[in-house]
Design a protein around this motif. Structure first.
Motif, short mmCIF file in Angstrom:
data_model
loop_
_atom_site.label_atom_id
_atom_site.label_comp_id
_atom_site.label_asym_id
_atom_site.label_seq_id
_atom_site.Cartn_x
_atom_site.Cartn_y
_atom_site.Cartn_z
N TRP A 102 7.17 4.84 -4.39
CA TRP A 102 6.29 4.50 -3.27
C TRP A 102 5.72 3.09 -3.41
O TRP A 102 5.71 2.32 -2.45
CB TRP A 102 5.16 5.52 -3.17
N LEU A 103 5.24 2.76 -4.62
CA LEU A 103 4.67 1.42 -4.81
C LEU A 103 5.75 0.34 -4.75
O LEU A 103 5.46 -0.79 -4.35
CB LEU A 103 3.94 1.37 -6.16
N GLY A 104 6.97 0.67 -5.14
CA GLY A 104 8.06 -0.29 -4.98
C GLY A 104 8.34 -0.60 -3.52
O GLY A 104 8.61 -1.74 -3.15
N TRP A 105 8.28 0.43 -2.68
CA TRP A 105 8.45 0.20 -1.24
C TRP A 105 7.32 -0.67 -0.70
O TRP A 105 7.55 -1.55 0.14
CB TRP A 105 8.50 1.54 -0.52
N PRO A 115 1.42 -4.11 -6.69
CA PRO A 115 1.38 -2.65 -6.87
C PRO A 115 2.16 -2.18 -8.09
O PRO A 115 1.67 -1.35 -8.88
CB PRO A 115 1.99 -2.13 -5.56
N LEU A 116 3.37 -2.70 -8.29
CA LEU A 116 4.16 -2.28 -9.45
C LEU A 116 3.55 -2.77 -10.76
O LEU A 116 3.56 -2.05 -11.77
CB LEU A 116 5.58 -2.79 -9.30
N LEU A 117 3.02 -3.97 -10.75
CA LEU A 117 2.41 -4.49 -11.98
C LEU A 117 1.12 -3.74 -12.32
O LEU A 117 0.83 -3.52 -13.50
CB LEU A 117 2.12 -5.98 -11.82
N ALA A 118 0.36 -3.34 -11.31
CA ALA A 118 -0.84 -2.55 -11.58
C ALA A 118 -0.48 -1.19 -12.16
O ALA A 118 -1.14 -0.69 -13.08
CB ALA A 118 -1.65 -2.39 -10.30
N LEU A 119 0.57 -0.58 -11.63
CA LEU A 119 1.03 0.70 -12.19
C LEU A 119 1.49 0.53 -13.63
O LEU A 119 1.15 1.35 -14.51
CB LEU A 119 2.17 1.26 -11.34
N GLY A 120 2.26 -0.53 -13.90
CA GLY A 120 2.70 -0.77 -15.26
C GLY A 120 1.55 -1.01 -16.22
O GLY A 120 1.55 -0.51 -17.36
N ALA A 121 0.54 -1.77 -15.78
CA ALA A 121 -0.61 -2.03 -16.65
C ALA A 121 -1.40 -0.75 -16.94
O ALA A 121 -1.83 -0.51 -18.07
CB ALA A 121 -1.52 -3.08 -16.00
N SER A 122 -1.57 0.10 -15.92
CA SER A 122 -2.32 1.34 -16.13
C SER A 122 -1.57 2.29 -17.06
O SER A 122 -2.18 2.92 -17.94
CB SER A 122 -2.57 2.02 -14.79
N LEU A 123 -0.25 2.39 -16.91
CA LEU A 123 0.52 3.27 -17.81
C LEU A 123 0.53 2.71 -19.24
O LEU A 123 0.53 3.49 -20.21
CB LEU A 123 1.94 3.43 -17.29
N LEU A 124 0.55 1.40 -19.37
CA LEU A 124 0.49 0.81 -20.71
C LEU A 124 -0.85 1.11 -21.38
O LEU A 124 -0.90 1.49 -22.56
CB LEU A 124 0.72 -0.70 -20.62
N ILE A 174 -4.03 5.68 -9.25
CA ILE A 174 -3.64 4.31 -8.96
C ILE A 174 -3.37 4.12 -7.48
O ILE A 174 -3.51 3.01 -6.94
CB ILE A 174 -2.41 3.92 -9.81
N LEU A 175 -2.99 5.20 -6.78
CA LEU A 175 -2.79 5.10 -5.33
C LEU A 175 -4.13 4.83 -4.63
O LEU A 175 -4.19 4.06 -3.68
CB LEU A 175 -2.17 6.39 -4.80
N ALA A 176 -5.19 5.47 -5.11
CA ALA A 176 -6.51 5.20 -4.54
C ALA A 176 -6.99 3.81 -4.92
O ALA A 176 -7.65 3.12 -4.13
CB ALA A 176 -7.51 6.25 -5.01
N TYR A 177 -6.66 3.37 -6.12
CA TYR A 177 -7.07 2.04 -6.56
C TYR A 177 -6.44 0.94 -5.71
O TYR A 177 -7.06 -0.09 -5.44
CB TYR A 177 -6.70 1.86 -8.03
N LEU A 178 -5.19 1.16 -5.27
CA LEU A 178 -4.47 0.16 -4.49
C LEU A 178 -4.58 0.39 -2.99
O LEU A 178 -3.89 -0.30 -2.22
CB LEU A 178 -2.99 0.17 -4.89
N ALA A 179 -5.39 1.34 -2.55
CA ALA A 179 -5.51 1.63 -1.12
C ALA A 179 -6.08 0.42 -0.39
O ALA A 179 -6.90 -0.34 -0.93
CB ALA A 179 -6.38 2.85 -0.88
N ALA A 180 -5.65 0.25 0.86
CA ALA A 180 -6.04 -0.93 1.63
C ALA A 180 -7.33 -0.73 2.43
O ALA A 180 -7.98 -1.69 2.81
CB ALA A 180 -4.92 -1.36 2.58
N THR A 181 -7.71 0.51 2.72
CA THR A 181 -8.89 0.79 3.53
C THR A 181 -9.84 1.71 2.76
O THR A 181 -9.38 2.52 1.92
CB THR A 181 -8.49 1.45 4.86
N PRO A 182 -11.14 1.63 3.03
CA PRO A 182 -12.07 2.54 2.34
C PRO A 182 -11.81 4.01 2.64
O PRO A 182 -12.00 4.87 1.76
CB PRO A 182 -13.44 2.09 2.88
N ARG A 183 -11.38 4.33 3.86
CA ARG A 183 -11.11 5.73 4.19
C ARG A 183 -9.94 6.27 3.37
O ARG A 183 -10.03 7.38 2.81
CB ARG A 183 -10.81 5.84 5.68
N ALA A 184 -8.87 5.50 3.27
CA ALA A 184 -7.73 5.93 2.46
C ALA A 184 -8.12 6.02 0.99
O ALA A 184 -7.65 6.92 0.27
CB ALA A 184 -6.57 4.96 2.65
#
Length: 351
Positions: A102-105, A115-124, A174-184
Motif C-alpha cells: 500500500w505504501l509503495g503505491w 512512506p516506504l522510508l518511514a516504514l523501513g525506519a519504524s521496522l528497524l 504507521i498508516l495513521a502516522y502517514l495519514a494526510a487528514t486528521p479524520r483519517a
C-alpha cells in the motif's frame, strides 16, 4: 439517448484517487511537539513500571499465573481456529508485505519515497529495541515455565515484550502516522489500537504469552511511533541521497539506452503502416483529369497493340444484366487472329 453507467463503490474510490494531487506541495510531517513529548514520557514511564512489576514478582506476575491456569483455549475451544488466523495480523512478514504494498503505491502516486522510508525506519527501530529487550531480559513463556509463581526472568527466553503486539502497533500504526487528514488519522489510530490489543489478547488465549508481555509490547510499539518525528531528518536525507543517485545513474547511462533510428524503415506488416489513413479526396473546384486516354492512330492499325482502357469496377453476378440463353456464347470469328474480343477496329485515318 445515452445513459450514465452505474458506478460501483470501487469505481468511485479510484475516481476520487485520480483527482488527488500527484505531488503534494506540503506533505504532512509530524513534529515532536510538547503534546507528543508528554505522551512519550508517560508511555516510557508505563514501560518502566511493567518491567519493574515483573522483576519484583508483584501482583502482575500472580495475575499472569492465574490466567495461565485458567487456560482460555480450553474454556472456549470453538473460537480457536478463527484466532489462529487472526493472530497472523501481528506477524512481521505478512503484515509488512501488505503495508509495504500500500505504501509503495502511495510512493509511486505522490512521487516521494517518504512512506516506504518511514516504514523501513519504524521496522528497524522495532527490531533493535524489542529484540534487545527480549534477549536482555530472557523471560520464558507460559508453556516453558519451570517454577509456579516465578517471574521466569533471565532464563534464556525471548517473549518479553510480546513481538506480535509491538509489531501490530507499529505496522498498522504507521498508516495513521502517514495519514494526510486528521479524520483519517483518528480512524486509523483507532483501528491500529483495536487490532494490536486483539492480537495481544489472542496470544494470551493461545497460551504463548503472559498478560504482562502484551502490555509491554503495546507500550514498546507506541514508543516507536511517538519517536518517529526525531528520525524525520534522517528520512529526508536518505530520500535526497536516493533520488540524487537515481538522477546520476540516469545521466550516466540514460544516453546509452537503445533508441529507434530516425531513418529506419517501417515493416510492411507493422501496425503503423496498416493504420495509415487514406489520402483525403481533393476538394478543389478544378475539373477532374480524364482517366480514359484516346487511342492513337498507331494503336488503331490492324495488328497493332490494343489501346489501354480505363479499368472499370467489376460487377457481381447479381448486378450483371440478364441475357437470353442464345447470347451467352459468342460465335467464333475466323478473321480474329490472335486477338480476343472481336475483329480488328477500323482505322480512323485512311491507309
Amino acid at each position: 439517448m445515452g445513459t450514465e453507467p452505474n458506478l460501483t463503490r470501487l469505481d468511485r474510490l479510484f475516481a476520487r484517487l485520480d483527482r488527488e494531487q500527484q505531488r503534494p506541495e506540503q506533505l504532512h510531517v509530524p513534529r515532536m511537539s510538547r503534546h507528543r513529548i508528554a505522551l512519550f514520557g508517560a508511555t516510557l514511564a508505563f514501560y518502566a513500571t511493567i518491567v519493574v512489576a515483573v522483576i519484583t514478582t508483584s501482583w502482575l506476575v500472580r495475575l499472569d499465573w492465574q490466567l495461565m491456569f485458567f487456560r482460555p483455549y480450553q474454556q472456549w475451544p470453538e473460537i480457536h481456529p478463527y484466532l489462529d488466523y487472526y493472530v497472523v495480523l501481528g506477524q512481521r512478514g505478512p503484515t509488512a508485505v501488505m503495508v509495504a504494498a500500500w505504501l509503495g503505491w502511495r510512493s509511486w502516486r505522490q512521487h516521494t519515497l517518504r512512506p516506504l522510508l518511514a516504514l523501513g525506519a519504524s521496522l528497524l527501530l522495532l527490531n533493535v529495541t524489542v529484540g534487545a529487550a527480549k534477549i536482555g531480559m530472557g523471560r520464558l513463556g507460559p508453556h516453558y515455565a519451570t517454577e509456579i509463581g516465578a517471574n521466569e526472568m533471565w532464563q534464556g527466553g525471548d517473549i518479553f515484550p510480546s513481538g506480535h503486539t509491538a509489531n501490530a502497533v507499529v505496522t498498522w500504526g504507521i498508516l495513521a502516522y502517514l495519514a494526510a487528514t486528521p479524520r483519517a488519522r483518528r480512524h486509523l489510530s483507532t483501528l491500529s489500537a483495536v487490532v494490536s490489543l486483539g492480537v495481544g489478547l489472542t496470544t494470551v488465549y493461545l497460551g504463548t504469552h503472559w498478560l504482562s508481555d502484551v502490555l509491554l509490547g503495546w507500550a514498546a510499539g507506541v514508543l516507536i511511533l511517538l519517536a518517529l518525528p526525531w528520525f524525520e531528518p534522517m528520512i529526508n536525507w536518505a530520500e535526497a541521497r536516493i533520488l540524487a543517485t537515481r538522477d546520476l545513474l540516469w545521466a550516466r547511462w540514460g544516453d546509452r539506452l537503445p533508441m529507434p533510428r530516425p531513418g529506419a524503415a517501417t515493416p510492411a506488416g507493422s501496425a503503423s503502416a496498416q493504420a495509415a489513413p487514406p489520402a483525403p479526396p481533393s476538394t478543389s473546384s478544378a475539373p477532374a483529369e480524364r482517366l480514359v486516354v484516346e487511342p492513337s492512330a498507331q494503336q488503331l492499325r490492324p495488328g497493332g497493340n490494343r489501346p489501354h482502357l480505363a479499368q472499370r469496377p467489376h460487377a457481381g453476378r447479381a448486378e450483371r444484366p440478364s441475357q437470353p440463353p442464345s447470347a451467352t456464347r459468342r460465335p467464333p470469328h475466323s478473321g480474329d487472329r490472335g486477338q480476343r474480343g472481336g475483329p480488328s477496329p477500323r482505322p480512323v485515318a485512311g491507309g
